[in-house]
Design a protein around this motif. Sequence first.
Motif, PDB file in Angstrom:
ATOM      1  N   SER A 139       0.856  -1.185   0.000  1.00  0.00           N
ATOM      2  CA  SER A 139       0.000   0.000   0.000  1.00  0.00           C
ATOM      3  C   SER A 139       0.890   1.233   0.000  1.00  0.00           C
ATOM      4  CB  SER A 139      -0.909   0.024   1.242  1.00  0.00           C
ATOM      5  OG  SER A 139      -1.664   1.217   1.288  1.00  0.00           O
ATOM      6  N   PHE A 140       0.383   2.326  -0.546  1.00  0.00           N
ATOM      7  CA  PHE A 140       1.081   3.611  -0.484  1.00  0.00           C
ATOM      8  C   PHE A 140       0.598   4.459   0.685  1.00  0.00           C
ATOM      9  CE2 PHE A 140       2.179   4.054  -5.318  1.00  0.00           C
ATOM     10  CZ  PHE A 140       3.048   2.989  -5.205  1.00  0.00           C
ATOM     11  N   VAL A 141      -0.361   3.947   1.480  1.00  0.00           N
ATOM     12  CA  VAL A 141      -0.946   4.729   2.573  1.00  0.00           C
ATOM     13  C   VAL A 141      -1.027   3.863   3.820  1.00  0.00           C
ATOM     14  CG1 VAL A 141      -2.267   6.128   0.933  1.00  0.00           C
ATOM     15  CG2 VAL A 141      -3.341   4.141   2.003  1.00  0.00           C
ATOM     16  N   ARG A 142      -1.170   4.535   4.954  1.00  0.00           N
ATOM     17  CA  ARG A 142      -1.247   3.795   6.209  1.00  0.00           C
ATOM     18  C   ARG A 142      -2.092   4.567   7.213  1.00  0.00           C
ATOM     19  NH1 ARG A 142       1.841  -0.281   8.410  1.00  0.00           N
ATOM     20  NH2 ARG A 142       1.755  -1.049   6.265  1.00  0.00           N
ATOM     21  N   GLU A 143      -3.078   3.873   7.788  1.00  0.00           N
ATOM     22  CA  GLU A 143      -3.855   4.364   8.931  1.00  0.00           C
ATOM     23  C   GLU A 143      -4.521   5.711   8.688  1.00  0.00           C
ATOM     24  OE1 GLU A 143      -1.121   4.267  12.156  1.00  0.00           O
ATOM     25  OE2 GLU A 143      -0.839   2.103  12.077  1.00  0.00           O
ATOM     26  N   GLY A 144      -4.851   5.997   7.445  1.00  0.00           N
ATOM     27  CA  GLY A 144      -5.591   7.211   7.148  1.00  0.00           C
ATOM     28  C   GLY A 144      -4.865   8.504   7.416  1.00  0.00           C
ATOM     29  N   ARG A 145      -3.547   8.427   7.678  1.00  0.00           N
ATOM     30  CA  ARG A 145      -2.820   9.635   8.051  1.00  0.00           C
ATOM     31  C   ARG A 145      -1.513   9.818   7.296  1.00  0.00           C
ATOM     32  NH1 ARG A 145      -3.831  11.167  13.331  1.00  0.00           N
ATOM     33  NH2 ARG A 145      -2.496  12.955  12.905  1.00  0.00           N
ATOM     34  N   VAL A 146      -1.007   8.756   6.664  1.00  0.00           N
ATOM     35  CA  VAL A 146       0.306   8.791   6.026  1.00  0.00           C
ATOM     36  C   VAL A 146       0.181   8.336   4.575  1.00  0.00           C
ATOM     37  CG1 VAL A 146       2.681   7.928   6.060  1.00  0.00           C
ATOM     38  CG2 VAL A 146       1.452   8.301   8.221  1.00  0.00           C
ATOM     39  N   ALA A 147       0.824   9.060   3.665  1.00  0.00           N
ATOM     40  CA  ALA A 147       0.850   8.687   2.258  1.00  0.00           C
ATOM     41  C   ALA A 147       2.269   8.830   1.726  1.00  0.00           C
ATOM     42  CB  ALA A 147      -0.105   9.563   1.448  1.00  0.00           C
ATOM     43  N   LEU A 148       2.646   7.944   0.826  1.00  0.00           N
ATOM     44  CA  LEU A 148       3.948   7.998   0.175  1.00  0.00           C
ATOM     45  C   LEU A 148       3.764   8.400  -1.285  1.00  0.00           C
ATOM     46  CD1 LEU A 148       5.519   4.654   1.476  1.00  0.00           C
ATOM     47  CD2 LEU A 148       5.781   6.948   2.459  1.00  0.00           C
ATOM     48  N   VAL A 149       4.688   9.208  -1.788  1.00  0.00           N
ATOM     49  CA  VAL A 149       4.656   9.611  -3.194  1.00  0.00           C
ATOM     50  C   VAL A 149       6.073   9.518  -3.771  1.00  0.00           C
ATOM     51  CG1 VAL A 149       2.670  11.160  -2.968  1.00  0.00           C
ATOM     52  CG2 VAL A 149       4.972  12.042  -2.582  1.00  0.00           C
ATOM     53  N   GLY A 150       6.153   9.393  -5.091  1.00  0.00           N
ATOM     54  CA  GLY A 150       7.445   9.406  -5.759  1.00  0.00           C
ATOM     55  C   GLY A 150       8.320   8.226  -5.377  1.00  0.00           C
ATOM     56  N   ASP A 151       9.629   8.468  -5.322  1.00  0.00           N
ATOM     57  CA  ASP A 151      10.582   7.386  -5.042  1.00  0.00           C
ATOM     58  C   ASP A 151      10.367   6.745  -3.682  1.00  0.00           C
ATOM     59  OD1 ASP A 151      11.758   7.657  -7.490  1.00  0.00           O
ATOM     60  OD2 ASP A 151      13.589   8.620  -6.771  1.00  0.00           O
ATOM     61  N   ALA A 152       9.824   7.469  -2.742  1.00  0.00           N
ATOM     62  CA  ALA A 152       9.541   6.868  -1.435  1.00  0.00           C
ATOM     63  C   ALA A 152       8.571   5.705  -1.577  1.00  0.00           C
ATOM     64  CB  ALA A 152       8.969   7.913  -0.478  1.00  0.00           C
ATOM     65  N   ALA A 153       7.698   5.784  -2.578  1.00  0.00           N
ATOM     66  CA  ALA A 153       6.671   4.766  -2.775  1.00  0.00           C
ATOM     67  C   ALA A 153       7.088   3.687  -3.764  1.00  0.00           C
ATOM     68  CB  ALA A 153       5.376   5.417  -3.258  1.00  0.00           C
ATOM     69  N   HIS A 154       7.883   4.065  -4.780  1.00  0.00           N
ATOM     70  CA  HIS A 154       8.115   3.104  -5.874  1.00  0.00           C
ATOM     71  C   HIS A 154       9.391   3.419  -6.646  1.00  0.00           C
ATOM     72  CE1 HIS A 154       6.665   6.482  -8.210  1.00  0.00           C
ATOM     73  NE2 HIS A 154       5.498   6.428  -7.580  1.00  0.00           N
ATOM     74  N   ALA A 155      10.478   3.698  -5.964  1.00  0.00           N
ATOM     75  CA  ALA A 155      11.735   4.026  -6.644  1.00  0.00           C
ATOM     76  C   ALA A 155      12.052   2.961  -7.689  1.00  0.00           C
ATOM     77  CB  ALA A 155      12.872   4.125  -5.636  1.00  0.00           C
ATOM     78  N   MET A 156      12.402   3.414  -8.890  1.00  0.00           N
ATOM     79  CA  MET A 156      12.611   2.498 -10.006  1.00  0.00           C
ATOM     80  C   MET A 156      13.932   2.778 -10.702  1.00  0.00           C
ATOM     81  SD  MET A 156       9.832   4.213 -12.638  1.00  0.00           S
ATOM     82  CE  MET A 156       8.563   4.289 -11.348  1.00  0.00           C
ATOM     83  N   THR A 157      14.388   1.842 -11.497  1.00  0.00           N
ATOM     84  CA  THR A 157      15.556   2.091 -12.330  1.00  0.00           C
ATOM     85  C   THR A 157      15.201   3.178 -13.342  1.00  0.00           C
ATOM     86  OG1 THR A 157      14.992   0.431 -14.004  1.00  0.00           O
ATOM     87  CG2 THR A 157      16.238  -0.326 -12.080  1.00  0.00           C
ATOM     88  N   PRO A 158      16.190   3.884 -13.890  1.00  0.00           N
ATOM     89  CA  PRO A 158      15.884   5.044 -14.746  1.00  0.00           C
ATOM     90  C   PRO A 158      15.627   4.702 -16.199  1.00  0.00           C
ATOM     91  CG  PRO A 158      18.244   4.873 -14.418  1.00  0.00           C
ATOM     92  CD  PRO A 158      17.634   3.786 -13.581  1.00  0.00           C
ATOM     93  N   ASN A 159      15.501   3.427 -16.559  1.00  0.00           N
ATOM     94  CA  ASN A 159      15.525   3.040 -17.961  1.00  0.00           C
ATOM     95  C   ASN A 159      14.340   3.526 -18.780  1.00  0.00           C
ATOM     96  OD1 ASN A 159      16.874   0.814 -16.159  1.00  0.00           O
ATOM     97  ND2 ASN A 159      17.993   0.868 -18.096  1.00  0.00           N
ATOM     98  N   LEU A 160      13.174   3.652 -18.179  1.00  0.00           N
ATOM     99  CA  LEU A 160      12.026   4.194 -18.900  1.00  0.00           C
ATOM    100  C   LEU A 160      11.955   5.717 -18.821  1.00  0.00           C
ATOM    101  CD1 LEU A 160       9.098   1.716 -18.126  1.00  0.00           C
ATOM    102  CD2 LEU A 160      10.188   2.140 -20.335  1.00  0.00           C
TER     103      LEU A 160
END
Length: 359
Positions: free
Chosen positions: A266-287
């Motif tokens: 999940s990108f969220v937790r307990e209705g109070r915390v959300a992750l965005v960007g690399d914190a949520a889904h850091a990826m290789t730079p190929n695309l």
Amino acid sequence: MNTPPAARGPAPGTAVVVGAGVAGLATALGLRRAGWRVTVLERRTRLERYGTAFGIHPAAQAALDRLGAQVGDVLRRRSVPYRRAEIRTPDGSRLARLPLERIEKKAGRPELLVSRPYVIDALVQALRSWGDVPLRLGEPAGDIAALRAAHDLVVGADGINSAVRTATFGTRSRPRRAGTVAWIGTAGFESPVHGETWGRGRFFGLTPVEPGRTNWYATAPEATTADELRALFAGWHDPVPRILEETDPAGWIRYEIRHLHPALPSFVREGRVALVGDAAHAMTPNLGQGACTALLDAEALTRAVARNGGPEGLTAALRDYDAERRRAAQRVAFASRTLHRLMTTRHTRTRDTLLRCLP
């Protein structure tokens, strides 16, 4: 001029955004436009303005416009369209054409390439135009539980080493090495060709970034110095050797490619915390989709928050955000990691044959 939306329903909530990269600044801007009181914390003492070009896909351009039309307008003025690029072999033979024309035809606008500092500066300028959004440099997140107690919403936009993610989700999903080292830089002349050259275990990329300059990037796991990198690409097609010879290594950036694995549940937790960007889904730079997915995350999260009202609607808002973005972003991350393996393989014959069959 930025005008806060008319007051409706409950009073706006308070949010703290941890991280002042593209994801964090864009999220802070969207939350402020939704009427929330926002504070941005950045552990570094200055904003990260390093790096070269971002590719901004039409969908991410539209997200920028929704976050603040002035930001999209500024970046369009500072960007260049990316309309033609090819994949080549080290001797310069064409393997395939990147689908840039199809992207433009479908979206009605081209992919854009823009220097990273221009993106950061445009977002900061838009955020500061509100006059009431503290941007606290040199201030790490510290105690995440304390931030949660002091704010209605905590947004982790603090990159692949996210303190918010670790404190909230634990360490099962964490940075993993991709087994490759990347180099990036900018040449002070325009390349006659753009795209990528795929060799055996290494590749080299060239894109426009602004008039008179070319963005370049390379991977070569065995290179640890500039001279070694130059030697590995010395026999490749023009202008690859020339770019490496005529640019100052002092301006190059070398880093180990990493990605977040396994994917978060999940990108969220307990209705109070959300992750965005690399914190949520850091990826290789190929695309080349890191900045795009960050902008799409920021816009989706802040749109969900605005739609669901004040703090009492956060649980629903974060649920909507996670439903919209998690699987989509994780698909991009998986595709980028798969492409990384393909681009860096040493078994090139089958790969190159398949590429030549592409339209």
